[in-house]
Motif scaffolding. Structure first.
Motif, short mmCIF file in Angstrom:
data_model
loop_
_atom_site.label_atom_id
_atom_site.label_comp_id
_atom_site.label_asym_id
_atom_site.label_seq_id
_atom_site.Cartn_x
_atom_site.Cartn_y
_atom_site.Cartn_z
N ASP A 15 0.81 -1.22 0.00
CA ASP A 15 0.00 0.00 0.00
C ASP A 15 0.84 1.27 0.00
O ASP A 15 0.33 2.36 0.25
N ARG A 17 3.37 2.05 2.04
CA ARG A 17 3.99 2.42 3.31
C ARG A 17 5.40 1.87 3.44
O ARG A 17 5.74 0.86 2.82
N ARG A 23 -0.79 2.55 9.31
CA ARG A 23 -1.79 3.07 8.40
C ARG A 23 -2.34 4.38 8.97
O ARG A 23 -2.20 4.66 10.16
N ARG A 24 -2.97 5.16 8.13
CA ARG A 24 -3.53 6.43 8.59
C ARG A 24 -4.62 6.18 9.61
O ARG A 24 -5.50 5.33 9.40
N GLN A 43 -8.52 2.86 10.98
CA GLN A 43 -7.09 2.57 10.89
C GLN A 43 -6.90 1.92 9.52
O GLN A 43 -7.19 0.75 9.33
N GLY A 44 -6.44 2.72 8.57
CA GLY A 44 -6.47 2.26 7.19
C GLY A 44 -7.92 2.13 6.78
O GLY A 44 -8.73 3.04 6.97
N SER A 173 -1.93 -5.02 7.16
CA SER A 173 -3.22 -4.94 6.50
C SER A 173 -3.74 -6.34 6.18
O SER A 173 -3.02 -7.33 6.33
#
Length: 249
Positions: A15, A17, A23-24, A43-44, A173
């Motif tokens: 993704d 990263r 994750r965002r 979170q993602g 993820s």
């Protein structure tokens, strides 16, 4: 060790990263008015709602407990994943996560302050894209704070894994969980550096386990800072809303 290479030649994940990046995370407290506390976190692409009721008088079966009883209920919305519609609510996996949530939250709550009482924590996964347990812990922590429950400190959770080249990865993820090797989930009390709960999808080699644990704990510390920032923001907004000196004359 992973069966597939989860890093590109440039050292980036599927993704985009870097190995150590979360994750965002987007979160909000007080999303419902009916519960005593509530929170929403993304979170993602994993999205979770948490609601807290209590402390209130414990049920008759638990009224003799000197410390508070923490009752958790974890569930996934039917539309949370493509395969979810084929699984009943309250399946075995959900029951396991419920017990794991209970363990992590009890480690953070000052249970001795609420004798013969009960705190109910309800978690609903709206969208699943990996690290469901970890994101649920983080959402529950915010909801407990919103409910005014006294905590020893925040309990935060994060996942970690390894790339094919044994490079540790933070906040795994769903795609990485499915295409990679074992995943470690850790719920910790970051300020005191204590582990409240730890679980592995598969066994890690003993040489790699300390590295993966430290990667997950590092993620927990980063998440704690994000949650604390959101709590301060929420409290500032509440204070501003209740400041009658700012009301226009």
């Amino acid at each position: 060790m992973s069966g597939f290479n989860l890093l590109s030649e440039q050292g980036l994940r599927l993704d985009g990263r870097r190995p150590h990046e979360l994750r965002r995370i987007k979160c909000k407290l007080g999303v419902f008015s009916q519960p005593d506390g509530s929170a929403y976190i993304e979170q993602g692409n994993t999205k979770v709602l948490a609601a807290v009721y209590g402390p209130h008088q414990a049920s008759s079966k638990r009224s003799n407990h000197e410390e508070v009883s923490v009752n958790c209920q974890y569930s996934m919305a039917t539309f949370s994943t493509a395969e979810r519609k084929n699984r009943p609510r309250g399946d075995r996996k959900s029951q396991e996560i419920t017990l794991h949530l209970q363990q992590a939250l009890k480690a953070a709550i000052k249970t001795e302050l609420y004798p013969r009482s009960q705190i109910d924590v309800y978690i609903e996964v709206l969208q699943s894209d990996g690290a469901n347990y970890a994101v649920s812990v983080n959402a529950a922590t915010l909801a407990l704070v919103d409910a005014g429950i006294c905590l020893k400190e925040y309990v935060c959770a994060c996942t970690a894994s390894l790339s094919k080249d044994n490079i540790p990865l933070t906040d795994v993820s769903n795609v990485e969980e499915l295409s990679g090797g074992p995943t470690l989930s850790v719920a910790s009390l970051p300020s005191s550096n204590k582990i409240a709960f730890m679980d592995m999808s598969q066994r890690f080699h003993l040489d790699n386990l300390p590295i993966v644990i430290e990667q997950a704990l590092g993620g927990c510390r980063e998440i704690q800072a994000i949650l604390e920032k959101e709590v301060r923001k929420h409290l500032t907004q509440i204070g501003s809303a209740g400041d009658w000196s700012n009301v226009a004359k």
